[in-house]
Design an enzyme around this catalytic site. Structure first.
Site, PDB file in Angstrom:
ATOM      1  N   GLN A 202       0.862  -1.179   0.000  1.00 52.53           N
ATOM      2  CA  GLN A 202       0.000   0.000   0.000  1.00 52.53           C
ATOM      3  C   GLN A 202       0.900   1.231   0.000  1.00 52.53           C
ATOM      4  O   GLN A 202       1.479   1.602   1.018  1.00 52.53           O
ATOM      5  CB  GLN A 202      -0.904  -0.024   1.225  1.00 52.53           C
ATOM      6  CG  GLN A 202      -1.718  -1.306   1.371  1.00 52.53           C
ATOM      7  CD  GLN A 202      -2.791  -1.450   0.304  1.00 52.53           C
ATOM      8  OE1 GLN A 202      -3.775  -0.720   0.311  1.00 52.53           O
ATOM      9  NE2 GLN A 202      -2.603  -2.390  -0.615  1.00 52.53           N
ATOM     10  N   GLY A 243     -11.684   2.397   4.323  1.00 52.80           N
ATOM     11  CA  GLY A 243     -10.737   1.593   3.562  1.00 52.80           C
ATOM     12  C   GLY A 243      -9.868   2.410   2.622  1.00 52.80           C
ATOM     13  O   GLY A 243     -10.025   3.622   2.462  1.00 52.80           O
ATOM     14  N   HIS A 244      -8.948   1.696   1.956  1.00 60.71           N
ATOM     15  CA  HIS A 244      -7.979   2.386   1.090  1.00 60.71           C
ATOM     16  C   HIS A 244      -8.648   3.010  -0.128  1.00 60.71           C
ATOM     17  O   HIS A 244      -9.615   2.499  -0.662  1.00 60.71           O
ATOM     18  CB  HIS A 244      -6.848   1.439   0.680  1.00 60.71           C
ATOM     19  CG  HIS A 244      -7.285   0.175   0.010  1.00 60.71           C
ATOM     20  ND1 HIS A 244      -6.412  -0.844  -0.259  1.00 60.71           N
ATOM     21  CD2 HIS A 244      -8.483  -0.252  -0.442  1.00 60.71           C
ATOM     22  CE1 HIS A 244      -7.045  -1.832  -0.860  1.00 60.71           C
ATOM     23  NE2 HIS A 244      -8.305  -1.488  -0.975  1.00 60.71           N
ATOM     24  N   ASN A 245      -8.108   4.172  -0.505  1.00 64.47           N
ATOM     25  CA  ASN A 245      -8.532   4.914  -1.695  1.00 64.47           C
ATOM     26  C   ASN A 245      -9.946   5.491  -1.583  1.00 64.47           C
ATOM     27  O   ASN A 245     -10.497   5.963  -2.578  1.00 64.47           O
ATOM     28  CB  ASN A 245      -8.438   4.053  -2.964  1.00 64.47           C
ATOM     29  CG  ASN A 245      -7.043   3.537  -3.209  1.00 64.47           C
ATOM     30  OD1 ASN A 245      -6.759   2.368  -2.989  1.00 64.47           O
ATOM     31  ND2 ASN A 245      -6.149   4.423  -3.628  1.00 64.47           N
TER      32      ASN A 245
END
Length: 348
Positions: A202, A243-245
């Site tokens: 990540q 969460g990511h993004n």
């Protein structure tokens, strides 16, 4: 915010500071702020919701901040406004101002040699600041805060005990991060193989805009490739997972225990209740309101109020149930249209 001490205002001074009309003894001094039913003659209270109108005859409050709609139903001292809740919040800020933290650098803090820490910042016991980090003017890092390498903390931000801001994250000015929140942990990225999972590094960041407030124990994951972005003025409650993004637009508010899966885009000025679950890779329109415990599995392209969740079932049965509900909705719409047409034709 440290323990708060009341700053004394008279009724007249408070009304002037709020730029609102008032009636009553301008020299009345408030000792505290209290709920409507328990407030005493030297305390301030407020009323906005009509369901509390019966309490007006029972309150002993010295004065009320009250809706302009209801001020004629109350004969006592009052400050009135079209938005009493917002005015009450401003009154609280005046009466209980946050005390500015005195600059200090604890000898028990561990600060990397190349970190840049403004002399006006307050760095308390056992804070750790990593290589290349930048701590701007007026920042307050309470005990046990961890600032990772390359992190930047904007001016006048306040991080409560135990907060972790991990590598590369950027916080705007005047952010408030409550205890044990984690900003910038790895997103949940794994590629399935025949024998297990390959971890996907990540490499994105988390970026918080100006005036963001994050509740205790909330987690915001760093992006996989692009960044996770939280817009200016966003307010996020305790125990929220982002969460990511994910991208969250300015001035959106999110209540506790909500979970937002990766790459979801939530618009500006949205209001999201507690325990809402978002599937990943969906888009939510500006100004959308979502009731607590709703399950959001698809795009919402038009602002409105949304609610609903179906208890878990075996997946094929669940899909049939949803399909049947959608067909029923279509049938009801057609029936309403037919009824309307019949009524129109009979009246001519």
């Amino acid at each position: 915010m440290s323990a708060l001490a009341l700053v004394q205002y008279t009724l007249g001074e408070l009304a002037a500071a709020l730029q609102l009309p008032f009636r009553g003894d301008a020299a009345l001094v408030f000792r505290a702020i209290a709920p409507l039913l328990t407030a005493q003659e030297d305390e301030l209270s407020f009323l906005q919701d009509a369901k509390y109108l019966p309490l007006l005859s029972q309150t002993h409050a010295g004065a009320l901040i009250i809706s302009s709609t209801y001020v004629e139903q109350y004969s006592g001292p009052a400050i009135w406004t079209d938005n009493p809740y917002a005015s009450f919040a401003r009154a609280m800020q005046l009466l209980y101002p946050e005390v500015a933290a005195a600059p200090w650098r604890s000898p028990d803090a561990r600060i990397a040699a190349d970190a840049q820490v403004d002399p006006s910042a307050r760095i308390e016991d056992f804070v750790q600041i990593g290589a290349g980090a930048k701590i701007h003017a007026g920042v307050w890092l309470e005990s046990g805060v961890v600032i990772g390498p390359g992190v930047e903390i904007g001016a006048n931000s306040h991080l409560y005990p135990g907060v972790k801001i991990l590598a590369g994250s950027i916080l705007g000015e005047q952010c408030i991060i409550h205890s044990n929140a984690v900003i910038g942990a790895d997103g949940f990225g794994f590629a399935q193989t025949g024998v297990g999972y390959e971890k996907i590094p990540q490499v994105g960041r988390v970026i918080l805009g100006t005036g963001v407030e994050i509740g205790a124990n909330t987690c915001i994951d760093r992006g996989a490739l692009a960044d996770t972005i939280i817009g200016a003025g966003v307010k996020i409650d305790n125990l929220v997972q982002i969460g990511h993004n994910v991208e969250i637009g300015a001035d959106t508010v999110i209540a506790g225990q909500t979970g937002i899966a990766g790459s979801t885009k939530i618009g500006r000025r949205c209001r999201i209740g507690g325990q809402v679950g978002f599937a990943g890779h969906i888009t939510i329109a500006d100004g959308t309101m979502i009731a607590g415990q709703s399950a959001i599995t698809h795009d919402i392209r038009q602002a409105g109020v949304y609610s609903g969740v179906i208890p878990a079932q075996e997946v094929r049965r669940w899909r049939r149930t949803v399909a049947q509900l959608n067909r029923l909705d279509g049938i009801l719409r057609r029936l309403r249209g037919t009824t309307g047409n019949t009524s129109d034709s009979s009246s001519t």
